[in-house]
Design a protein around this motif. Structure first.
Motif, mmCIF file in Angstrom:
data_model
loop_
_atom_site.group_PDB
_atom_site.id
_atom_site.type_symbol
_atom_site.label_atom_id
_atom_site.label_comp_id
_atom_site.label_asym_id
_atom_site.label_seq_id
_atom_site.Cartn_x
_atom_site.Cartn_y
_atom_site.Cartn_z
ATOM 1 N N HIS A 313 -7.349 9.243 -20.403
ATOM 2 C CA HIS A 313 -6.401 9.377 -19.799
ATOM 3 C C HIS A 313 -5.468 10.605 -20.498
ATOM 4 O O HIS A 313 -4.198 10.158 -20.388
ATOM 5 N N ARG A 314 -5.809 11.685 -20.751
ATOM 6 C CA ARG A 314 -4.985 12.729 -21.387
ATOM 7 C C ARG A 314 -3.841 13.215 -20.516
ATOM 8 O O ARG A 314 -2.969 13.800 -21.001
ATOM 9 N N ASP A 315 -3.995 13.145 -19.176
ATOM 10 C CA ASP A 315 -3.064 13.594 -18.303
ATOM 11 C C ASP A 315 -1.892 12.785 -18.383
ATOM 12 O O ASP A 315 -0.840 13.464 -18.056
ATOM 13 N N ARG A 316 -1.733 11.743 -19.085
ATOM 14 C CA ARG A 316 -0.643 10.984 -19.164
ATOM 15 C C ARG A 316 0.140 11.408 -20.571
ATOM 16 O O ARG A 316 1.542 11.037 -20.709
ATOM 17 N N VAL A 317 -0.282 12.292 -21.343
ATOM 18 C CA VAL A 317 0.364 12.748 -22.520
ATOM 19 C C VAL A 317 1.389 13.360 -22.348
ATOM 20 O O VAL A 317 2.701 13.101 -23.137
ATOM 21 N N PRO A 318 1.595 14.332 -21.524
ATOM 22 C CA PRO A 318 2.945 15.340 -21.288
ATOM 23 C C PRO A 318 4.173 14.296 -21.022
ATOM 24 O O PRO A 318 5.144 14.484 -21.547
ATOM 25 N N ARG A 319 3.804 13.331 -20.232
ATOM 26 C CA ARG A 319 4.998 12.421 -19.649
ATOM 27 C C ARG A 319 5.406 11.485 -20.606
ATOM 28 O O ARG A 319 6.496 11.191 -21.063
#
Length: 461
Positions: A313-319
């Motif tokens: 779930h790399r998409d969660r890293v910026p948040r």
């Protein structure tokens, strides 16, 4: 206590509120752990302050010089948390435990390095521009303090292993024990109580060494006992190589950054006199405690980053990093405000009996104003640096950080003071610029998205 189970599907909730709750739950034990480590340093400083400026300068600067020996292996084992978190996010608890053992292997090497450093300390200090009394006291301090190198690195390795699992409380207990033992040891050994000899600065070093070693042995015993029950699997040379491949750049980064700072203290600032050096190091001891909550939050954010990556779930890293930075920034701005409104109260414990209009307080007030200016940059650099490390982005980041430290900070501060006769304010101003540039380049590196393409733990491993 058994290791925590992986979250459902190896993921954590992606919402803002859930991210904040997970961050705080992981961070508060790290806050206590890091704060106790800082208390060890500040207790050494405060409890030797009555012995005079030479003792204070020798103890605080000696602690920084000891860290210069510790930091390469410590920075290397920070990567244990990244492996542990990603494997935990993937559901491989046995694999995570193996990386705890690899961290202990690095700690064994660090112990050999510490013994060598203790033997070399007097010869190295003889080449630096310390006053004779400061040099003699610092030499004795380092010869004792460096003997705990393996224990210090081992504590960080196991804290990284447990942190990656989401268990930040167990390392907290070990660090609290180390702090209590250190303060008690200082009381017994610096001035001599309960029939023990008064060892002064050497007593502070011995107390730190013994307390760190005892706390590490307790945490290591727990780790070994749990491994016998839960199993680890066969240790693998290829995995140890991956620890070194990704960890050594991190360790080199920490080492060369600290070396740049040690050069700044020992060569640039030491030339401004003992009072200036004592004032700067006292403020840095305070700042070490003040930024511990942000460092803990950054470490907690890195755990969430690693677990998210491990669960694909790399998409969660910026948040995660945005939430982490927001909390860190709020704290650091509060710290900066305290530096501005209460400088004499902050300096008072380090200058017993000194008048506020004296040189120590005058220098200290100037440095505190500049310390307030670097707080936000410090928060950004910590959060981004930890986040990139959790993703395994250590090699390029190493070169970026080294370039700023050694191409800008070191020559700029040295030329300003040695060639142009600048004072303490200009010297510390270079430290502010360094942190600002560091925050900028780490942000640009994160925005590039290169971290998304790094495989710290290859698929199918």
């Amino acid at each position: 206590m058994n290791a925590p189970e992986p979250p459902d599907g190896g993921t954590r909730p992606a919402g803002l509120g859930a991210t904040l709750r997970a961050l705080v739950a992981l961070a508060w034990p790290i806050v206590i752990s890091r704060a106790t480590q800082a208390v060890v340093g500040i207790a050494d400083a405060v409890m030797v302050a009555h012995l005079g400026e030479a003792a204070l300068a020798a103890t605080t600067t000696g602690a920084t010089n000891a860290l210069c020996v510790f930091i390469l292996p410590i920075g290397t084992v920070f990567i244990v948390q990244s492996f542990s978190a990603q494997l935990f996010g993937r559901g491989d608890s046995a694999g995570a435990r193996r990386f705890g053992w690899y961290g202990l292997a690095v700690a064994a090497g660090a112990q050999a390095l510490g013994i060598a450093g203790a033997a070399a300390a007097p010869h190295l200090l003889a080449r630096l521009a310390y006053a004779a009394d400061v040099r003699a006291l610092m030499s004795g301090y380092l010869q004792l303090r460096l003997l705990s190198a393996g224990a210090a690195v081992g504590m960080e390795a196991l804290a990284g292993y447990y942190g990656g699992l989401g268990d930040t409380r167990r390392p907290m207990v070990a660090n609290v024990a180390a702090m209590v033992l250190n303060v008690l040891g200082n009381w017994l050994l610096i001035d001599g109580h309960l029939g023990l000899p008064a060892l002064g600065v050497a007593g502070a070093a011995l107390a730190s060494t013994l307390s760190t070693t005892v706390a590490f042995l307790g945490l290591a015993a727990t780790f070994v006992r749990e491994g016998r029950r839960a199993g680890t699997g066969r240790l693998r040379g290829s995995e140890l190589w991956r620890v070194l491949r990704f960890g050594v750049p991190s360790g080199v980064t920490w080492f060369l950054e600290l070396l740049a700072f040690v050069f700044f203290v020992n060569v640039v600032f030491a030339g401004l006199g003992t009072t200036s050096l004592a004032a700067l190091m006292s403020i840095l001891q305070v700042n070490t405690i003040a930024f511990m909550p942000s460092l803990a939050l950054a470490s907690a954010g890195a755990i969430l980053v690693g677990q998210a990556i491990g669960a694909a779930h790399r998409d969660r890293v910026p948040r995660v990093l945005a939430v982490t930075f927001a909390v860190c920034a709020a704290w650091q701005l509060f710290v900066g405000l305290l530096y501005l409104i209460a400088p004499d109260s902050i300096l008072a414990p380090f200058s017993p009996g000194a008048a506020p209009e004296g040189a120590f307080h005058a220098i200290g007030r100037r440095v505190l104003v500049l310390a307030a200016a670097w707080q936000l940059f410090d928060a950004a650099a910590m959060v981004l640096g930890e986040g990139l490390r959790a993703a395994g982005d250590t090699a390029i980041v190493m070169w970026l950080r080294i370039a700023i430290g050694w191409a800008v900070f070191v020559p700029g501060s040295w030329i300003s003071v040695r060639w142009f006769g600048a004072g303490d304010a200009v010297a510390v101003g270079w430290l502010v610029l360094y942190l600002a540039l560091l925050a900028l380049v780490l942000w640009l590196r994160f925005r590039s998205g290169a971290w998304r393409r790094i495989e710290l733990v290859p698929e199918g491993a």
